[in-house]
Design a protein around this motif. Structure first.
Motif, PDB file in Angstrom:
ATOM      1  N   THR A 142       0.850  -1.175   0.000  1.00 16.06           N
ATOM      2  CA  THR A 142       0.000   0.000   0.000  1.00 16.06           C
ATOM      3  C   THR A 142       0.892   1.232   0.000  1.00 16.06           C
ATOM      4  N   GLU A 143       0.960   1.891  -1.132  1.00 17.64           N
ATOM      5  CA  GLU A 143       1.862   3.041  -1.239  1.00 17.64           C
ATOM      6  C   GLU A 143       1.298   4.255  -0.510  1.00 17.64           C
ATOM      7  N   ALA A 144       2.123   4.847   0.348  1.00 21.76           N
ATOM      8  CA  ALA A 144       1.752   6.091   1.026  1.00 21.76           C
ATOM      9  C   ALA A 144       3.007   6.719   1.606  1.00 21.76           C
ATOM     10  N   GLU A 145       3.118   8.025   1.478  1.00 13.27           N
ATOM     11  CA  GLU A 145       4.174   8.766   2.156  1.00 13.27           C
ATOM     12  C   GLU A 145       3.620   9.133   3.533  1.00 13.27           C
ATOM     13  N   VAL A 146       3.954   8.330   4.545  1.00 15.40           N
ATOM     14  CA  VAL A 146       3.253   8.439   5.824  1.00 15.40           C
ATOM     15  C   VAL A 146       3.686   9.633   6.660  1.00 15.40           C
ATOM     16  N   SER A 147       4.665  10.416   6.179  1.00 12.83           N
ATOM     17  CA  SER A 147       4.935  11.688   6.844  1.00 12.83           C
ATOM     18  C   SER A 147       3.896  12.734   6.447  1.00 12.83           C
ATOM     19  N   LEU A 148       3.099  12.429   5.418  1.00 12.45           N
ATOM     20  CA  LEU A 148       2.031  13.318   4.970  1.00 12.45           C
ATOM     21  C   LEU A 148       0.695  12.818   5.492  1.00 12.45           C
ATOM     22  N   VAL A 157      -1.800   9.426   4.846  1.00 14.99           N
ATOM     23  CA  VAL A 157      -2.231   8.513   5.914  1.00 14.99           C
ATOM     24  C   VAL A 157      -3.743   8.318   5.823  1.00 14.99           C
ATOM     25  N   LYS A 158      -4.475   9.403   5.671  1.00 13.18           N
ATOM     26  CA  LYS A 158      -5.936   9.310   5.565  1.00 13.18           C
ATOM     27  C   LYS A 158      -6.339   8.454   4.367  1.00 13.18           C
ATOM     28  N   ARG A 159      -5.656   8.648   3.236  1.00 10.40           N
ATOM     29  CA  ARG A 159      -5.985   7.878   2.042  1.00 10.40           C
ATOM     30  C   ARG A 159      -5.738   6.391   2.251  1.00 10.40           C
ATOM     31  N   ALA A 160      -4.601   6.045   2.888  1.00 14.39           N
ATOM     32  CA  ALA A 160      -4.295   4.636   3.150  1.00 14.39           C
ATOM     33  C   ALA A 160      -5.314   4.019   4.097  1.00 14.39           C
ATOM     34  N   ASN A 180      -8.417   4.985   4.536  1.00 14.23           N
ATOM     35  CA  ASN A 180      -9.702   4.852   3.829  1.00 14.23           C
ATOM     36  C   ASN A 180      -9.734   3.579   2.991  1.00 14.23           C
ATOM     37  N   LEU A 181      -8.600   3.248   2.381  1.00 14.55           N
ATOM     38  CA  LEU A 181      -8.522   2.017   1.587  1.00 14.55           C
ATOM     39  C   LEU A 181      -8.758   0.799   2.466  1.00 14.55           C
ATOM     40  N   ILE A 182      -8.110   0.760   3.623  1.00 11.76           N
ATOM     41  CA  ILE A 182      -8.279  -0.372   4.540  1.00 11.76           C
ATOM     42  C   ILE A 182      -9.709  -0.423   5.071  1.00 11.76           C
ATOM     43  N   GLN A 183     -10.262   0.738   5.399  1.00  8.04           N
ATOM     44  CA  GLN A 183     -11.613   0.799   5.953  1.00  8.04           C
ATOM     45  C   GLN A 183     -12.666   0.313   4.958  1.00  8.04           C
ATOM     46  N   THR A 184     -12.443   0.549   3.691  1.00  7.44           N
ATOM     47  CA  THR A 184     -13.422   0.116   2.686  1.00  7.44           C
ATOM     48  C   THR A 184     -13.275  -1.357   2.336  1.00  7.44           C
ATOM     49  N   THR A 185     -12.156  -1.972   2.746  1.00  8.54           N
ATOM     50  CA  THR A 185     -11.879  -3.362   2.389  1.00  8.54           C
ATOM     51  C   THR A 185     -12.089  -4.320   3.547  1.00  8.54           C
ATOM     52  N   GLU A 186     -11.747  -3.887   4.768  1.00 11.49           N
ATOM     53  CA  GLU A 186     -11.748  -4.781   5.923  1.00 11.49           C
ATOM     54  C   GLU A 186     -12.862  -4.453   6.910  1.00 11.49           C
ATOM     55  N   SER A 187     -13.316  -5.476   7.610  1.00 13.90           N
ATOM     56  CA  SER A 187     -14.313  -5.280   8.673  1.00 13.90           C
ATOM     57  C   SER A 187     -13.657  -5.257  10.044  1.00 13.90           C
ATOM     58  N   ARG A 188     -12.358  -5.612  10.103  1.00 13.20           N
ATOM     59  CA  ARG A 188     -11.636  -5.597  11.377  1.00 13.20           C
ATOM     60  C   ARG A 188     -10.146  -5.521  11.099  1.00 13.20           C
ATOM     61  N   VAL A 189      -9.409  -5.040  12.063  1.00 14.38           N
ATOM     62  CA  VAL A 189      -7.943  -5.077  12.064  1.00 14.38           C
ATOM     63  C   VAL A 189      -7.529  -5.621  13.418  1.00 14.38           C
ATOM     64  N   ASP A 190      -6.657  -6.635  13.407  1.00 20.32           N
ATOM     65  CA  ASP A 190      -6.242  -7.269  14.658  1.00 20.32           C
ATOM     66  C   ASP A 190      -4.971  -6.648  15.244  1.00 20.32           C
ATOM     67  N   LEU A 191      -4.078  -6.194  14.376  1.00 26.20           N
ATOM     68  CA  LEU A 191      -2.801  -5.636  14.825  1.00 26.20           C
ATOM     69  C   LEU A 191      -2.457  -4.421  13.981  1.00 26.20           C
ATOM     70  N   GLY A 248      -7.438  17.109  13.022  1.00 20.87           N
ATOM     71  CA  GLY A 248      -8.843  17.302  12.689  1.00 20.87           C
ATOM     72  C   GLY A 248      -9.162  17.344  11.209  1.00 20.87           C
ATOM     73  N   PRO A 249      -8.391  18.078  10.406  1.00 19.93           N
ATOM     74  CA  PRO A 249      -8.702  18.127   8.963  1.00 19.93           C
ATOM     75  C   PRO A 249      -8.534  16.803   8.235  1.00 19.93           C
ATOM     76  N   TYR A 250      -7.894  15.834   8.888  1.00 16.99           N
ATOM     77  CA  TYR A 250      -7.606  14.546   8.230  1.00 16.99           C
ATOM     78  C   TYR A 250      -8.424  13.400   8.829  1.00 16.99           C
ATOM     79  N   LEU A 251      -9.374  13.728   9.667  1.00 15.79           N
ATOM     80  CA  LEU A 251     -10.216  12.701  10.285  1.00 15.79           C
ATOM     81  C   LEU A 251     -11.562  12.599   9.569  1.00 15.79           C
TER      82      LEU A 251
END
Length: 332
Positions: A80-86, A90-93, A95-106, A329-332
């Motif tokens: 999953t490509e993302a420049e996580v200092s931005l 982070v929000k985009r990455a 959102n991708l996980i949130q639209t694909t998964e129903s849970r995250v364990d770790l 706040g602007p990224y939530l």
């Protein structure tokens, strides 16, 4: 100290019945995150891993992913490509996980490096290391809390400096160290460590069914000591070689570091429905009723640093939370 044999024995019990099926690694393209992914994959379990990293790391990470797939065909690793200092990335990455998964364990957070040299800011106006080690980590947590809440394991591990908090160096009037002369290594590193602990302590208390761990990894030769120095710095060159020499002498190997962090990510001694603790030493905290952030050292022991952390949280938790909410706040 939890012996390495006990760590390996616990990790050997990890199986498909362990409630670890979806993991998110931020910083897993190198260093401790990468070592931990390898330890996890080689358990042989069926696991889906989101490996989040920047574009420049993609080519070498693809070969690592192929290697992991050959070790365990049941492991699905999603680059999953993302420049996580931005924070926008982070929000985009998330959102991708949130639209694909129903849970995250770790959720395993290890991106960053020591802020040795001149202050450098991201295009969003944050000091680069602080963005990696605090703001992006807290944003990942806040976005993925609803998915973590659906897991029986539900674990967040932030690798930085749990138990190493120093009240003297924390500046609560300048969280971002923007005042002239305020950004120095001996101030920035304790500042970012304490900010992790203060905010994660609040999150742990607000979400008692999720295990939050702030981990101090000890000496590990990740290569990150070479990052952050000003180009051509003689002192930097000397310090890099000194630290790498010391790491070779006393540090953990890549494999042991990965196994120890896998233990922290899965053992029920830290709470949740993880792997039952069968060791004879280093007992930490069993069961799911205990509430609060766990500060875990390189020996996999609890190091609560209780007096300092209590003072920091009492003085600055509400203030830091307000500041963090304004930034994120602007990224939530």
């Amino acid at each position: 100290m939890v012996s390495y044999n006990d760590v390996l024995a616990s990790n050997a019990l990890i199986g498909d019945a362990t409630p670890l099926h979806v993991a998110v690694f931020v910083g897993g393209t190198s260093g401790i995150g990468k070592f931990t992914i390898k330890a996890l994959v080689t358990t042989g379990i069926s696991i889906k891993i989101y490996l989040i990293g920047r574009k420049t790391a993609e080519e070498r990470t693809r070969s690592f992913i192929n290697e992991m797939r050959s070790l365990n065909p049941k492991a699905v690793i999603i680059w999953t490509e993302a420049e996580v200092s931005l924070l926008a990335d982070v929000k985009r990455a998330c959102n991708l996980i949130q639209t694909t998964e129903s849970r995250v364990d770790l959720l395993f957070l290890s991106a960053g490096y020591a802020p040795w040299g001149t202050r450098r800011e991201t295009p969003e106006g944050h000091e680069v290391v602080q963005a990696l080690e605090y703001y992006s980590r807290m944003l990942f947590i806040l976005h993925l809390l609803p998915l973590l809440a659906q897991s029986d394991l539900a674990r967040v591990v932030s690798v930085l400096g749990g138990g190493m908090e120093i009240a003297y160096f924390l500046d609560m009037d300048d969280w971002d160290l923007k005042k002239p002369g305020n950004f120095k290594f001996y101030r920035a590193r304790p500042q970012y460590i304490a900010m992790n602990t203060i905010t994660m302590d609040k999150l742990a208390k607000d979400h008692p069914n999720i295990t939050f761990i702030h981990s101090f990894p000890g000496a590990v030769n990740t290569g990150n000591v070479r990052r952050g120095w000003d180009r051509g710095s003689v002192m930097g060159w000397a310090f890099i070689h000194l630290v790498e020499f010391v790491n070779r002498l006393i540090g953990f190997s890549d494999d042991e570091s990965g196994q120890r962090h896998l233990f922290q990510s899965t053992s029920a001694s830290f709470g949740g429905r993880g792997v039952p603790w069968m060791g004879n030493e280093g007992i930490t905290r069993a069961g799911t009723s205990a509430v609060g952030l766990l500060l875990v050292n390189n020996k996999c022991e609890l190091t609560p640093n209780a007096k300092v952390v209590s003072q920091l949280c009492e003085r600055g938790q509400e203030k830091l939370w307000d500041h963090t909410q304004k930034v994120l706040g602007p990224y939530l």
